[in-house]
Write a protein that holds these residues in place. Structure first.
Motif, PDB file in Angstrom:
ATOM      1  N   UNK A  82       0.042 -15.611   7.343  1.00  0.00           N
ATOM      2  CA  UNK A  82      -0.779 -15.629   6.137  1.00  0.00           C
ATOM      3  C   UNK A  82      -0.943 -14.215   5.570  1.00  0.00           C
ATOM      4  N   UNK A  83      -1.209 -13.258   6.461  1.00  0.00           N
ATOM      5  CA  UNK A  83      -1.388 -11.871   6.028  1.00  0.00           C
ATOM      6  C   UNK A  83      -0.087 -11.285   5.496  1.00  0.00           C
ATOM      7  N   UNK A  84       1.028 -11.653   6.111  1.00  0.00           N
ATOM      8  CA  UNK A  84       2.330 -11.125   5.687  1.00  0.00           C
ATOM      9  C   UNK A  84       2.710 -11.559   4.284  1.00  0.00           C
ATOM     10  N   UNK A  85       2.248 -12.742   3.883  1.00  0.00           N
ATOM     11  CA  UNK A  85       2.638 -13.274   2.582  1.00  0.00           C
ATOM     12  C   UNK A  85       1.505 -13.279   1.574  1.00  0.00           C
ATOM     13  N   UNK A  86       0.406 -12.600   1.859  1.00  0.00           N
ATOM     14  CA  UNK A  86      -0.682 -12.557   0.894  1.00  0.00           C
ATOM     15  C   UNK A  86      -0.285 -11.654  -0.268  1.00  0.00           C
ATOM     16  N   UNK A 116       1.798  -8.017  -0.482  1.00  0.00           N
ATOM     17  CA  UNK A 116       3.015  -7.947  -1.284  1.00  0.00           C
ATOM     18  C   UNK A 116       2.917  -6.804  -2.293  1.00  0.00           C
ATOM     19  N   UNK A 117       1.781  -6.682  -2.982  1.00  0.00           N
ATOM     20  CA  UNK A 117       1.596  -5.601  -3.942  1.00  0.00           C
ATOM     21  C   UNK A 117       1.670  -4.242  -3.251  1.00  0.00           C
ATOM     22  N   UNK A 118       1.077  -4.130  -2.081  1.00  0.00           N
ATOM     23  CA  UNK A 118       1.117  -2.884  -1.324  1.00  0.00           C
ATOM     24  C   UNK A 118       2.553  -2.557  -0.910  1.00  0.00           C
ATOM     25  N   UNK A 119       3.286  -3.570  -0.455  1.00  0.00           N
ATOM     26  CA  UNK A 119       4.684  -3.363  -0.062  1.00  0.00           C
ATOM     27  C   UNK A 119       5.534  -2.927  -1.250  1.00  0.00           C
ATOM     28  N   UNK A 120       5.283  -3.501  -2.411  1.00  0.00           N
ATOM     29  CA  UNK A 120       6.020  -3.116  -3.618  1.00  0.00           C
ATOM     30  C   UNK A 120       5.725  -1.659  -3.957  1.00  0.00           C
ATOM     31  N   UNK A 121       4.463  -1.254  -3.857  1.00  0.00           N
ATOM     32  CA  UNK A 121       4.110   0.134  -4.157  1.00  0.00           C
ATOM     33  C   UNK A 121       4.727   1.103  -3.159  1.00  0.00           C
ATOM     34  N   UNK A 122       4.777   0.713  -1.887  1.00  0.00           N
ATOM     35  CA  UNK A 122       5.435   1.554  -0.879  1.00  0.00           C
ATOM     36  C   UNK A 122       6.927   1.646  -1.172  1.00  0.00           C
TER      37      UNK A 122
END
Length: 143
Positions: free
Chosen positions: A6-10, A14-20
């Motif tokens: 659930x946390x992996x696909x929240x 996702x927004x944080x991963x895109x920014x990284x």
């Protein structure tokens, strides 16, 4: 396990991963292009006569200065996420000229690097710098 999935696909993750990912992309691509620009910078301010193409018919020095501006100044801006879209547009124009004017008669293998850079800069123009950038920090200060 459900919590992890659930946390992996929240959407926040996702927004944080895109920014990284945008931060990594900006720093790596900006640094790589900067290496191209530094060679041109020494050519611009060196003692040797300028040997650079003039694809737009504005003169050797002006063409070289525009390439140096994009590849050095805009690359530094891109790395830090300052004026990201402007910088990416400037670099896109430079790579477009490199791919379709300077190397117009060359094989695809010669054009390929400029086209890859062009694609990345177009994506950065569309998406922006992400939250790990000075652009984002400034937008919060202004708002």
């Amino acid at each position: 396990m459900k919590q992890l999935i659930k946390k992996s696909f929240s959407s926040n993750t996702t927004q944080n991963n895109i920014s990284i990912a945008l931060l990594i992309l900006r720093v790596v691509i900006g640094g790589m292009m900067l290496t191209h620009g530094l060679g041109k910078l020494t050519m611009l301010f060196g003692n040797d006569p300028i040997q650079f193409l003039d694809p737009l018919g504005i003169g050797l020095t002006a063409s070289l200065a525009l390439a140096v501006f994009a590849e050095v100044i805009c690359s530094i801006f891109l790395i830090f996420g300052v004026a990201t879209r402007f910088s990416a547009i400037s670099l896109s124009i430079t790579m477009f000229i490199a791919a379709f004017i300077v190397h117009s008669n060359d094989d695809f293998a010669v054009k390929e690097m400029a086209l890859l850079y062009l694609l990345i800069y177009v994506v950065l123009t569309i998406v922006g710098a992400g939250k790990y950038s000075i652009d984002n920090w400034l937008s919060k200060k202004i708002a």
